[in-house]
Write a protein that holds these residues in place. Structure first.
Motif, PDB file in Angstrom:
ATOM      1  N   THR A   1      33.911  40.375  33.716  1.00  0.00           N
ATOM      2  CA  THR A   1      33.616  39.097  34.356  1.00  0.00           C
ATOM      3  C   THR A   1      33.932  39.135  35.845  1.00  0.00           C
ATOM      4  N   VAL A   2      35.071  39.720  36.190  1.00  0.00           N
ATOM      5  CA  VAL A   2      35.458  39.812  37.598  1.00  0.00           C
ATOM      6  C   VAL A   2      34.459  40.680  38.360  1.00  0.00           C
ATOM      7  N   SER A   3      34.049  41.792  37.784  1.00  0.00           N
ATOM      8  CA  SER A   3      33.083  42.680  38.440  1.00  0.00           C
ATOM      9  C   SER A   3      31.741  41.999  38.642  1.00  0.00           C
ATOM     10  N   ALA A   4      31.390  41.081  37.723  1.00  0.00           N
ATOM     11  CA  ALA A   4      30.130  40.347  37.847  1.00  0.00           C
ATOM     12  C   ALA A   4      30.216  39.212  38.857  1.00  0.00           C
TER      13      ALA A   4
ATOM     14  N   LEU B   1      27.498  37.019  31.249  1.00  0.00           N
ATOM     15  CA  LEU B   1      28.169  37.869  30.262  1.00  0.00           C
ATOM     16  C   LEU B   1      28.489  37.119  28.968  1.00  0.00           C
ATOM     17  N   GLY B   2      28.281  35.814  28.974  1.00  0.00           N
ATOM     18  CA  GLY B   2      28.651  35.015  27.807  1.00  0.00           C
ATOM     19  C   GLY B   2      27.657  35.155  26.669  1.00  0.00           C
ATOM     20  N   ARG B   3      28.165  35.189  25.473  1.00  0.00           N
ATOM     21  CA  ARG B   3      27.329  35.226  24.277  1.00  0.00           C
ATOM     22  C   ARG B   3      27.682  34.026  23.405  1.00  0.00           C
ATOM     23  N   ARG B   4      26.803  33.054  23.387  1.00  0.00           N
ATOM     24  CA  ARG B   4      27.045  31.857  22.567  1.00  0.00           C
ATOM     25  C   ARG B   4      26.612  32.046  21.119  1.00  0.00           C
ATOM     26  N   ASP B   5      25.855  33.088  20.850  1.00  0.00           N
ATOM     27  CA  ASP B   5      25.337  33.302  19.492  1.00  0.00           C
ATOM     28  C   ASP B   5      25.972  34.509  18.814  1.00  0.00           C
ATOM     29  N   ALA B   6      27.179  34.893  19.259  1.00  0.00           N
ATOM     30  CA  ALA B   6      27.826  36.083  18.696  1.00  0.00           C
ATOM     31  C   ALA B   6      28.073  35.938  17.199  1.00  0.00           C
ATOM     32  N   ASP B   7      28.402  34.726  16.748  1.00  0.00           N
ATOM     33  CA  ASP B   7      28.665  34.534  15.322  1.00  0.00           C
ATOM     34  C   ASP B   7      27.421  34.828  14.487  1.00  0.00           C
TER      35      ASP B   7
ATOM     36  N   ALA C   1      36.053  35.516  26.591  1.00  0.00           N
ATOM     37  CA  ALA C   1      34.758  35.249  25.958  1.00  0.00           C
ATOM     38  C   ALA C   1      34.379  33.774  26.075  1.00  0.00           C
ATOM     39  N   GLU C   2      35.354  32.890  25.878  1.00  0.00           N
ATOM     40  CA  GLU C   2      35.050  31.466  25.953  1.00  0.00           C
ATOM     41  C   GLU C   2      34.677  31.048  27.371  1.00  0.00           C
ATOM     42  N   LEU C   3      35.422  31.524  28.354  1.00  0.00           N
ATOM     43  CA  LEU C   3      35.132  31.145  29.732  1.00  0.00           C
ATOM     44  C   LEU C   3      33.763  31.666  30.168  1.00  0.00           C
ATOM     45  N   ALA C   4      33.425  32.872  29.746  1.00  0.00           N
ATOM     46  CA  ALA C   4      32.097  33.395  30.071  1.00  0.00           C
ATOM     47  C   ALA C   4      31.005  32.586  29.383  1.00  0.00           C
ATOM     48  N   ALA C   5      31.224  32.238  28.127  1.00  0.00           N
ATOM     49  CA  ALA C   5      30.211  31.498  27.377  1.00  0.00           C
ATOM     50  C   ALA C   5      29.915  30.139  28.010  1.00  0.00           C
ATOM     51  N   VAL C   6      30.953  29.462  28.500  1.00  0.00           N
ATOM     52  CA  VAL C   6      30.749  28.126  29.073  1.00  0.00           C
ATOM     53  C   VAL C   6      30.539  28.169  30.580  1.00  0.00           C
ATOM     54  N   GLY C   7      30.638  29.351  31.193  1.00  0.00           N
ATOM     55  CA  GLY C   7      30.396  29.482  32.620  1.00  0.00           C
ATOM     56  C   GLY C   7      31.458  28.853  33.495  1.00  0.00           C
ATOM     57  N   LEU C   8      32.735  29.012  33.101  1.00  0.00           N
ATOM     58  CA  LEU C   8      33.827  28.461  33.900  1.00  0.00           C
ATOM     59  C   LEU C   8      34.512  29.601  34.650  1.00  0.00           C
ATOM     60  N   PRO C   9      34.496  29.584  35.991  1.00  0.00           N
ATOM     61  CA  PRO C   9      35.172  30.638  36.752  1.00  0.00           C
ATOM     62  C   PRO C   9      36.684  30.535  36.600  1.00  0.00           C
TER      63      PRO C   9
ATOM     64  N   ASP D   1      35.224  24.759  47.532  1.00  0.00           N
ATOM     65  CA  ASP D   1      33.885  25.279  47.820  1.00  0.00           C
ATOM     66  C   ASP D   1      33.011  25.140  46.574  1.00  0.00           C
ATOM     67  N   ARG D   2      32.311  24.006  46.460  1.00  0.00           N
ATOM     68  CA  ARG D   2      31.508  23.721  45.273  1.00  0.00           C
ATOM     69  C   ARG D   2      30.416  24.769  45.051  1.00  0.00           C
ATOM     70  N   ALA D   3      29.783  25.191  46.132  1.00  0.00           N
ATOM     71  CA  ALA D   3      28.694  26.164  45.993  1.00  0.00           C
ATOM     72  C   ALA D   3      29.212  27.488  45.448  1.00  0.00           C
ATOM     73  N   ARG D   4      30.386  27.910  45.917  1.00  0.00           N
ATOM     74  CA  ARG D   4      30.939  29.180  45.436  1.00  0.00           C
ATOM     75  C   ARG D   4      31.338  29.065  43.973  1.00  0.00           C
ATOM     76  N   LEU D   5      31.933  27.944  43.587  1.00  0.00           N
ATOM     77  CA  LEU D   5      32.293  27.748  42.179  1.00  0.00           C
ATOM     78  C   LEU D   5      31.066  27.809  41.286  1.00  0.00           C
ATOM     79  N   ASP D   6      29.979  27.156  41.725  1.00  0.00           N
ATOM     80  CA  ASP D   6      28.750  27.172  40.924  1.00  0.00           C
ATOM     81  C   ASP D   6      28.217  28.594  40.784  1.00  0.00           C
ATOM     82  N   ALA D   7      28.265  29.359  41.882  1.00  0.00           N
ATOM     83  CA  ALA D   7      27.771  30.737  41.830  1.00  0.00           C
ATOM     84  C   ALA D   7      28.635  31.587  40.906  1.00  0.00           C
ATOM     85  N   MET D   8      29.960  31.401  40.978  1.00  0.00           N
ATOM     86  CA  MET D   8      30.851  32.159  40.101  1.00  0.00           C
ATOM     87  C   MET D   8      30.618  31.786  38.642  1.00  0.00           C
ATOM     88  N   GLY D   9      30.442  30.505  38.369  1.00  0.00           N
ATOM     89  CA  GLY D   9      30.190  30.084  36.995  1.00  0.00           C
ATOM     90  C   GLY D   9      28.909  30.678  36.441  1.00  0.00           C
ATOM     91  N   ALA D  10      27.868  30.732  37.288  1.00  0.00           N
ATOM     92  CA  ALA D  10      26.606  31.328  36.848  1.00  0.00           C
ATOM     93  C   ALA D  10      26.772  32.819  36.589  1.00  0.00           C
TER      94      ALA D  10
END
Length: 370
Positions: free
Chosen positions: A303-306, A346-352, A275-283, A332-341
């Motif tokens: 996350t992997v499927s996305a 799937l990230g929810r920053r307002d779940a609380d 959940a944290e990695l998705a919320a912050v967009g870190l692959p 591969d900076r471009a691929r990392l950026d795409a994976m992070g996006a």
């Protein structure tokens, strides 16, 4: 509003409960919040540190297979339900919020006995026994991701620490790398496996370290408290040849800055981590812990499927496999950026806040019903 949260045992239950407690008070500064736990869990330390009242009940571990303990389970549950009933009654609870685990099961039973509205939150892709039972008692059920099979399930995400939920990785990158003594410009791998580390991940990282450094990367590695000596030796050897580009630490207290410093993570796949990695967009390269009902693998699958991560089975993680997965990605900076996006979709920053809205609706039922 008087709220009792049942979220003891492991960090996976406690952290969402504490994040929800914080959100309750943001929404209603006059609210009274109490957490349920046992003397065995991490809540004994974590809850008082955050300034909340902790009410202790007897632990009722749920055996996964037939054992003599299974025969004693009904008596233990009755004792725990009796004490939990007293807690709910003495605190005049308007609502009970359960996060699963062996603290939640007697809490659900006690709340049902008293007519206290129940809210269930399920963080894992595969719900445990307590929440499968609790979800039968209420229409207020929040889940971490779509597709989690519980009655009345609503996708709210997992309540996260505010330092994570509000993190802007790009804006905090320089601060994060400075905090850990990392080079401000090099591609950075974050490796972690929980508070005690993860032996399989640690061994694979140690074996792949020379390859990672030779490719011009740097590594921030949370090795676990018991593995510091070996990691410090490896850091000294690496620094002698490649400079201080391997930074081992026993534990990361500032995960927000670790996430900000990193371009890619190698980690387990606990519900909170995913959940944290998705919320912050870190692959990430997820290496699920092969235990229980396989829930860690299921946690990572969305996350992997996305396209936001890679899945490697624990038994397949070797030094060569780790390097094979990490080197092309970090280069591969471009691929990392795409994976992070992709992960961030799937990230929810307002779940609380979403969960607290559900809590308030449930509590209002009691008010209406008297």
């Amino acid at each position: 509003m008087k709220v009792v949260l049942a979220g003891g045992g492991t960090a996976g239950h406690i952290e969402p409960a504490l994040a929800t407690a914080d959100a309750v008070l943001r929404a209603d500064p006059d609210a009274q919040v109490t957490l349920l736990g046992t003397e065995r869990g991490l809540e004994v330390r974590l809850v008082p540190e955050r300034g909340y009242e902790l009410a202790l009940i007897p632990p009722v571990p749920l055996p996964r297979r037939p054992t003599p303990d299974l025969l004693r389970l009904p008596l233990r549950i009755r004792a725990a339900v009796r004490q939990t009933t007293e807690v709910l009654r003495s605190h005049q609870a308007d609502v009970l919020v359960g996060f699963g685990g062996y603290v939640a099961l007697p809490a659900y039973a006690a709340a049902r006995r008293l007519g206290v509205p129940i809210v269930v939150h399920e963080a894992n892709a595969k719900p445990g026994l307590a929440n499968r039972i609790g979800a039968r008692f209420t229409s207020f059920v929040g889940v971490a991701s779509p597709g989690i099979e519980l009655p009345h399930a609503q996708h709210v995400g997992i309540p996260l620490r505010r330092s994570i939920a509000l993190l802007d990785r790009d804006a905090a990158r320089a601060e994060g790398r400075a905090f850990f003594g990392l080079d401000p410009s090099l591609p950075t791998l974050l490796v972690f496996g929980g508070s005690q580390g993860a032996r399989r991940i640690n061994e694979a990282t140690a074996g792949a370290l020379r390859t990672l450094l030779d490719n011009g990367f740097q590594v921030l590695h949370a090795v676990g408290q018991g593995n510091v000596e070996a990691a410090t030796k490896a850091a000294a050897e690496a620094a002698a040849e490649a400079g201080p580009r391997y930074v081992p630490v026993p534990y990361v207290d500032r995960m927000d800055l670790a996430y900000a410093a990193a371009d890619l993570a190698v980690c387990r796949a606990g519900a909170i981590t995913c959940a944290e990695l998705a919320a912050v967009g870190l692959p990430a390269v997820y290496v699920p812990l092969p235990h229980g009902n396989g829930e860690q693998r299921f946690n990572a699958v969305p996350t992997v499927s996305a396209g936001g991560g890679v899945l490697v089975a624990d038994g397949e993680l070797t030094a060569s496999r780790l390097a094979e997965e990490v080197v092309p990605l970090l280069g591969d900076r471009a691929r990392l950026d795409a994976m992070g996006a992709s992960a961030a979709t799937l990230g929810r920053r307002d779940a609380d806040d979403r969960l607290v809205e559900m809590v308030r609706r449930a509590a209002a039922q009691k008010s209406v019903g008297g």
